[in-house]
Design an enzyme around this catalytic site. Structure first.
Site, mmCIF file in Angstrom:
data_model
loop_
_atom_site.group_PDB
_atom_site.id
_atom_site.type_symbol
_atom_site.label_atom_id
_atom_site.label_comp_id
_atom_site.label_asym_id
_atom_site.label_seq_id
_atom_site.Cartn_x
_atom_site.Cartn_y
_atom_site.Cartn_z
ATOM 1 N N LYS A 139 60.848 6.693 43.937
ATOM 2 C CA LYS A 139 61.263 7.996 43.414
ATOM 3 C C LYS A 139 60.861 9.077 44.417
ATOM 4 O O LYS A 139 59.689 9.203 44.776
ATOM 5 C CB LYS A 139 60.562 8.223 42.075
ATOM 6 C CG LYS A 139 61.339 9.007 41.081
ATOM 7 C CD LYS A 139 60.617 8.939 39.743
ATOM 8 C CE LYS A 139 61.337 9.697 38.670
ATOM 9 N NZ LYS A 139 60.528 9.777 37.447
HETATM 10 O O1 G3P Z 1 62.024 11.714 33.503
HETATM 11 C C1 G3P Z 1 61.448 12.937 33.779
HETATM 12 C C2 G3P Z 1 60.593 13.334 32.658
HETATM 13 O O2 G3P Z 1 59.413 12.604 32.640
HETATM 14 C C3 G3P Z 1 60.332 14.780 32.558
HETATM 15 O O3 G3P Z 1 60.341 15.018 31.217
HETATM 16 O O4 G3P Z 1 59.838 16.168 29.166
HETATM 17 O O5 G3P Z 1 58.377 16.504 31.182
HETATM 18 O O6 G3P Z 1 60.645 17.469 31.114
HETATM 19 P P1 G3P Z 1 59.763 16.379 30.641
#
Ligand code: G3P
Length: 215
Positions: free
Chosen positions: A84
């Site tokens: 990633k």
């Molecule tokens: O896949 C990316 C994710 O982990 C981010 O999610 O909820 O932190 O925006 P969030």
């Protein structure tokens, strides 16, 4: 069929989801690993042992040379590792080199179709648009998915749209309707996808009525 990845580094969640027979892969990031309170290497070893599908592991360097070195190391861990890389210009340089070496790259922190175009052109196997974070700031995240799916489809690009920062089951339905390749979901969203109050009510009625059947 839309693929479902789990967006977590929590082994109990991954084990449970895998047992349901619906898990195609896992995505992690430094925030998710930090939440576990466990050592990175232990977490990664456990995930690789549990899931036979793409496992995204994120580099933590920001300069292309360092990202490339880190990416090569990560890719050597296991055939299922997807490296990633952050969507920056340094990231693009790293994507170009790593993908030429046959290493699959998932481009993270994508917030626009323009960024997705550049990542795909550099050779990324996946782009991860963060839709929830766009929604959070009053921009429609799903519109970015719509644009990327259309653009990639126009040119038949071999880059998969991995919908990330998913916050609720409706995000999953919308992404699948648009033809996104993958949604990566937190475990609580996966649980919500599986449940329905009418299923619970219906099951209770079946079980209650079964008690009335002469045996
Ligand atoms: O896949 C990316 C994710 O982990 C981010 O999610 O909820 O932190 O925006 P969030």
């Amino acid at each position: 069929m839309v693929q479902i990845f789990l967006d977590t580094a929590n082994i109990d969640e991954i084990r449970e989801a895998a047992s349901w027979g619906v898990l195609d892969g896992v995505t992690t990031n430094p925030t998710l690993v930090a939440k576990t309170g466990r050592k990175w290497a232990d977490v990664v070893q456990d995930i690789l042992a549990l899931v036979d599908g793409p496992i995204s592991l994120e580099v933590t360097s920001t300069q292309a040379d360092e990202m490339i070195k880190e990416g090569r190391k990560l890719a050597k861990l296991h055939k299922n590792v997807v490296v990633k890389i952050q969507m920056t210009t340094e990231g693009l340089k790293a994507i170009k080199v790593l993908s030429k070496e046959g290493i699959r790259v998932n481009t993270t922190l994508v917030f626009s179709a323009n960024q997705a175009i550049l990542a795909a052109k550099a050779g990324a196997k996946y782009v991860s648009p963060f839709i929830g974070r766009l929604d959070d700031q009053g921009q429609e995240g799903m519109q970015v998915i719509r644009e990327i799916v259309t653009i990639f489809g126009n040119y038949d690009w071999d880059c998969e749209v991995l919908v990330a920062s998913v916050r609720h089951p409706l995000h999953v339905i919308e992404a699948a309707k648009l033809g996104a390749d993958i949604v990566t979901v937190p475990f609580d969203v996966l649980k919500k996808m599986a449940g329905h109050t009418l299923t619970d009510v219906g099951l209770k009625r079946f079980l209650d009525d079964w008690q009335k059947v002469p045996k």
